[in-house]
Design a protein around this motif. Structure first.
Motif, PDB file in Angstrom:
ATOM      1  N   ALA A  82       0.870  -1.027  -0.059  1.00 39.02           N
ATOM      2  CA  ALA A  82       0.030  -0.016   0.166  1.00 39.02           C
ATOM      3  C   ALA A  82       0.809   1.359   0.172  1.00 39.02           C
ATOM      4  CB  ALA A  82      -0.947   0.108   1.142  1.00 39.02           C
ATOM      5  N   GLY A  83       1.963   1.217   0.658  1.00 38.26           N
ATOM      6  CA  GLY A  83       2.787   2.360   0.685  1.00 38.26           C
ATOM      7  C   GLY A  83       3.273   2.599  -0.827  1.00 38.26           C
ATOM      8  N   LYS A  84       3.827   1.555  -1.376  1.00 40.64           N
ATOM      9  CA  LYS A  84       4.320   1.818  -2.557  1.00 40.64           C
ATOM     10  C   LYS A  84       3.350   2.299  -3.531  1.00 40.64           C
ATOM     11  CE  LYS A  84       6.827  -0.670  -6.205  1.00 40.64           C
ATOM     12  NZ  LYS A  84       7.194  -1.940  -6.504  1.00 40.64           N
ATOM     13  N   ARG A  85       2.073   2.043  -3.422  1.00 37.41           N
ATOM     14  CA  ARG A  85       0.850   2.253  -4.446  1.00 37.41           C
ATOM     15  C   ARG A  85       0.681   3.726  -4.086  1.00 37.41           C
ATOM     16  NH1 ARG A  85      -3.518  -0.472  -3.651  1.00 37.41           N
ATOM     17  NH2 ARG A  85      -2.716  -1.996  -2.221  1.00 37.41           N
ATOM     18  N   THR A  86       1.050   4.531  -2.794  1.00 36.27           N
ATOM     19  CA  THR A  86       0.530   5.866  -2.575  1.00 36.27           C
ATOM     20  C   THR A  86       1.397   6.529  -3.458  1.00 36.27           C
ATOM     21  OG1 THR A  86       2.185   6.141  -0.914  1.00 36.27           O
ATOM     22  CG2 THR A  86       0.317   5.377  -0.073  1.00 36.27           C
ATOM     23  N   TRP A  87       2.565   6.287  -4.188  1.00 39.70           N
ATOM     24  CA  TRP A  87       3.250   7.052  -5.178  1.00 39.70           C
ATOM     25  C   TRP A  87       3.394   6.748  -6.501  1.00 39.70           C
ATOM     26  CZ3 TRP A  87       8.173   6.088  -7.003  1.00 39.70           C
ATOM     27  CH2 TRP A  87       8.756   5.012  -6.538  1.00 39.70           C
ATOM     28  N   THR A  88       3.166   5.365  -6.591  1.00 37.15           N
ATOM     29  CA  THR A  88       3.072   4.892  -8.046  1.00 37.15           C
ATOM     30  C   THR A  88       1.902   5.062  -8.539  1.00 37.15           C
ATOM     31  OG1 THR A  88       2.921   2.642  -7.215  1.00 37.15           O
ATOM     32  CG2 THR A  88       5.006   3.483  -7.594  1.00 37.15           C
ATOM     33  N   LYS A  89       0.575   5.213  -7.941  1.00 33.09           N
ATOM     34  CA  LYS A  89      -0.601   5.449  -8.510  1.00 33.09           C
ATOM     35  C   LYS A  89      -1.085   6.576  -8.471  1.00 33.09           C
ATOM     36  CE  LYS A  89      -0.866   0.955  -9.390  1.00 33.09           C
ATOM     37  NZ  LYS A  89      -0.814   0.069 -10.381  1.00 33.09           N
ATOM     38  N   LYS A  90      -2.039   7.107  -9.250  1.00 31.45           N
ATOM     39  CA  LYS A  90      -3.053   8.319  -9.414  1.00 31.45           C
ATOM     40  C   LYS A  90      -4.113   8.153  -8.970  1.00 31.45           C
ATOM     41  CE  LYS A  90       0.793  10.609 -11.191  1.00 31.45           C
ATOM     42  NZ  LYS A  90       1.266  11.916 -10.898  1.00 31.45           N
ATOM     43  N   GLY A  91      -5.106   9.185  -8.739  1.00 37.77           N
ATOM     44  CA  GLY A  91      -6.423   9.165  -8.599  1.00 37.77           C
ATOM     45  C   GLY A  91      -7.215   8.390  -7.632  1.00 37.77           C
ATOM     46  N   LYS A  92      -7.917   7.487  -8.053  1.00 36.51           N
ATOM     47  CA  LYS A  92      -8.950   6.573  -7.129  1.00 36.51           C
ATOM     48  C   LYS A  92      -7.842   5.364  -6.661  1.00 36.51           C
ATOM     49  CE  LYS A  92     -13.030   3.936  -7.593  1.00 36.51           C
ATOM     50  NZ  LYS A  92     -12.730   2.548  -7.734  1.00 36.51           N
ATOM     51  N   GLU A  93      -6.965   4.903  -7.424  1.00 37.84           N
ATOM     52  CA  GLU A  93      -6.329   4.009  -6.967  1.00 37.84           C
ATOM     53  C   GLU A  93      -5.045   4.255  -5.817  1.00 37.84           C
ATOM     54  OE1 GLU A  93      -5.076   0.722 -10.483  1.00 37.84           O
ATOM     55  OE2 GLU A  93      -4.486   2.751 -10.707  1.00 37.84           O
ATOM     56  N   GLN A  94      -4.649   5.793  -6.088  1.00 39.16           N
ATOM     57  CA  GLN A  94      -3.932   6.229  -5.083  1.00 39.16           C
ATOM     58  C   GLN A  94      -4.796   6.539  -3.745  1.00 39.16           C
ATOM     59  OE1 GLN A  94      -2.466  10.554  -5.399  1.00 39.16           O
ATOM     60  NE2 GLN A  94      -0.497   9.747  -5.048  1.00 39.16           N
ATOM     61  N   GLU A  95      -5.909   6.889  -3.815  1.00 35.90           N
ATOM     62  CA  GLU A  95      -6.947   7.140  -2.726  1.00 35.90           C
ATOM     63  C   GLU A  95      -6.784   5.777  -1.874  1.00 35.90           C
ATOM     64  OE1 GLU A  95      -7.649   9.808  -1.087  1.00 35.90           O
ATOM     65  OE2 GLU A  95      -6.322  10.794  -2.511  1.00 35.90           O
ATOM     66  N   GLU A  96      -7.385   4.926  -2.754  1.00 37.67           N
ATOM     67  CA  GLU A  96      -7.293   3.421  -2.339  1.00 37.67           C
ATOM     68  C   GLU A  96      -6.024   2.940  -1.386  1.00 37.67           C
ATOM     69  OE1 GLU A  96     -10.706   1.985  -5.302  1.00 37.67           O
ATOM     70  OE2 GLU A  96      -8.724   0.996  -5.212  1.00 37.67           O
ATOM     71  N   ALA A  97      -4.972   3.088  -2.060  1.00 37.77           N
ATOM     72  CA  ALA A  97      -3.533   2.940  -1.505  1.00 37.77           C
ATOM     73  C   ALA A  97      -3.376   3.722  -0.176  1.00 37.77           C
ATOM     74  CB  ALA A  97      -2.643   3.286  -2.452  1.00 37.77           C
ATOM     75  N   ILE A 102      -3.275   3.647   5.757  1.00 39.41           N
ATOM     76  CA  ILE A 102      -3.673   4.045   6.985  1.00 39.41           C
ATOM     77  C   ILE A 102      -4.459   2.995   7.831  1.00 39.41           C
ATOM     78  CG2 ILE A 102      -5.454   5.732   8.259  1.00 39.41           C
ATOM     79  CD1 ILE A 102      -2.882   7.205   6.913  1.00 39.41           C
ATOM     80  N   GLU A 103      -5.337   2.430   7.310  1.00 36.90           N
ATOM     81  CA  GLU A 103      -5.888   1.175   8.069  1.00 36.90           C
ATOM     82  C   GLU A 103      -4.985   0.225   8.617  1.00 36.90           C
ATOM     83  OE1 GLU A 103      -9.007   0.946   8.743  1.00 36.90           O
ATOM     84  OE2 GLU A 103      -9.163   3.151   7.992  1.00 36.90           O
ATOM     85  N   THR A 104      -3.775  -0.274   7.824  1.00 33.23           N
ATOM     86  CA  THR A 104      -2.831  -1.173   8.409  1.00 33.23           C
ATOM     87  C   THR A 104      -2.024  -0.321   9.567  1.00 33.23           C
ATOM     88  OG1 THR A 104      -2.779  -1.736   6.132  1.00 33.23           O
ATOM     89  CG2 THR A 104      -0.903  -2.717   7.688  1.00 33.23           C
ATOM     90  N   LEU A 105      -1.958   0.611   9.375  1.00 36.00           N
ATOM     91  CA  LEU A 105      -1.204   1.531  10.743  1.00 36.00           C
ATOM     92  C   LEU A 105      -2.005   1.363  11.780  1.00 36.00           C
ATOM     93  CD1 LEU A 105       0.968   4.533   9.073  1.00 36.00           C
ATOM     94  CD2 LEU A 105       1.551   1.910   9.355  1.00 36.00           C
ATOM     95  N   LYS A 106      -3.357   1.929  11.438  1.00 35.67           N
ATOM     96  CA  LYS A 106      -4.237   1.938  12.438  1.00 35.67           C
ATOM     97  C   LYS A 106      -4.379   0.363  13.488  1.00 35.67           C
ATOM     98  CE  LYS A 106      -7.336   5.474  11.523  1.00 35.67           C
ATOM     99  NZ  LYS A 106      -8.603   6.056  10.913  1.00 35.67           N
ATOM    100  N   LEU A 107      -4.515  -0.815  12.535  1.00 37.25           N
ATOM    101  CA  LEU A 107      -4.313  -2.052  12.912  1.00 37.25           C
ATOM    102  C   LEU A 107      -3.116  -2.496  13.981  1.00 37.25           C
ATOM    103  CD1 LEU A 107      -6.021  -4.712  12.632  1.00 37.25           C
ATOM    104  CD2 LEU A 107      -4.319  -5.190  10.987  1.00 37.25           C
TER     105      LEU A 107
END
Lengths: 196, 196
Positions: A82-97, A102-107
Motif C-alpha cells: 500500500a505504501g508503494k502504491r501511494t506514490w506509483t498510482k494516481k487518482g482513485k487507485e492512489q486514494e485506495e492505497a 492508514i488502515e494497516t497502521l491503525k491495526l
C-alpha cells in the motif's frame, strides 16, 4: 520449575502446521494438539488467538499466541504494497492505497496498545525492527500522497520517536529526505516517458 | 577465541537491509557494510553469495551467506504454488506447472549437494522442515499430474527417505493417501459444478 504449556492449533493436511509440529518434536517440546476444521465452524480459541487472519497454524505458549512472524509478514505485505502504491498510482487507485496504508497502521497501533515497543516495555522485537525499517519511506509517501500519518495514528508516531532514541536504530536507517529526493527523481523520469 | 566475520551487502534505501543492520547493531555484533548499486552492475560478491535471486540484503557470516530464510521462502513460493497448479489446472497450464515444480525440485537438489540434510550432515535445519512439510502432498501431485518425482530428482527423494527415518518428522506428517483422498473429493466436486 514452572510448567510450560504449548498448544498447537492445526488442520491435518497443512504443510504450515506440519513444520511447526516437526520443530517442536525435534526440540522435544511437549505440546497439546488441537485440530481445527478450517472448512467448518472456527473455534473460539482460534478466533481469539488469531483474530486478524483466523488461520491455522497457531502456536500458543502459556496462553499467548506466538504472532511475531504473523505481524512481520503482515507489515511486509500490507505496508510495503500500500505504501508503494501511494506514490506509483494516481487518482482513485492512489486514494485506495492511502486508505489501505492508514488502515494497516491503525491495526498496528491497536496491536501496540499501551506497550512501549511491540516486543514489550523494555526490548524491541523483530516486529519493531520490521516496521521501523519502513519509517524512512513515510516522509515520501506522505509528501507525494498528500496526507499525514501523525493525524491518523499519533500513538504509532510516538512509537516511531521512541524507536529513534535507540542508537542502533537511528544510525542504521537511511535519511528520509534522501529517499524523497530519489523517489521524486523516479517520478519525474516516469512522467517524462509516460506523460502522467 | 576465533574472529567472527560478518559482512552485509545492502542498498541504502532498502527496508529489508535496514532491519538486518538494526538487528546486528542491537545485538552489538560488529560487521562490515558493503553498498551495492542495484541499478548498476552487480558485484561478484553479490552474484556469488546470492546466485539465484541476486538481490540485497545478503548477510555473510565467515564467508558463508545466511540463506536459510531465502530457501525457505523459495520453497513456500515455488513448491506451494506450482505444486497446487499440478492438480487445479488442466492442459497446457498443468504441463507448465509440472515443469516449474520439477525445475524447483532440481534447484533444491543442487543446493542439497552431497549433504545429508540441508542443515548439514547431522542436523535438520528450518529448510529441511519447510521442504519435507510438502512431502505428504507429493503423492497427490504425482498421481493427478501423471509424473514421477523420483524420475527427475532421485537424490532429493533419497533426502526425503532420510528425513522420514527421524521419528519427529515421520510421526508429525499427515498420511499421503489421506491427502490424495481429500484432493480427489475436491476435484470431483469441482467437476460436478463446473463440468471440467
Amino acid at each position: 520449575m514452572s510448567q510450560e504449556e504449548v498448544v498447537v492449533l492445526n488442520f491435518w493436511p497443512s504443510m504450515f502446521g506440519a513444520r511447526v509440529i516437526m520443530a517442536l518434536e525435534e526440540k522435544e517440546i511437549k505440546f497439546e494438539y488441537k485440530e481445527e476444521d478450517v472448512f467448518g465452524k472456527k473455534t473460539d480459541l482460534l478466533l481469539q488467538t488469531n483474530p486478524v487472519n483466523k488461520k491455522i497454524p497457531v502456536l500458543i505458549h502459556n496462553g499467548k499466541p506466538a504472532q511475531c512472524r504473523f505481524w512481520a509478514d503482515l507489515i511486509d505485505k500490507k505496508v510495503f504494497d500500500a505504501g508503494k502504491r501511494t506514490w506509483t498510482k494516481k487518482g482513485k487507485e492512489q486514494e485506495e492505497a492511502k486508505q489501505e496504508f492508514i488502515e494497516t497502521l491503525k491495526l498496528l497501533e491497536t496491536e501496540l496498545g499501551e506497550k512501549v515497543y511491540f516486543g514489550g516495555n523494555d526490548n524491541v522485537s523483530m516486529v519493531d525492527l520490521v516496521l521501523i525499517s519502513y519509517y524512512p519511506w513515510f516522509h515520501s509517501w506522505e509528501t507525494i500522497g498528500g496526507f499525514s500519518i501523525e493525524d491518523h495514528t499519533p500513538k504509532l508516531m510516538g512509537w516511531v520517536r521512541k524507536c529513534l532514541t535507540r542508537p542502533a536504530i537511528s544510525k542504521s536507517l537511511p535519511d528520509p529526505l534522501k529517499i524523497l529526493d530519489r523517489v521524486s527523481q523516479i517520478i519525474k523520469i516516469h512522467e517524462f516517458f509516460y506523460g502522467y
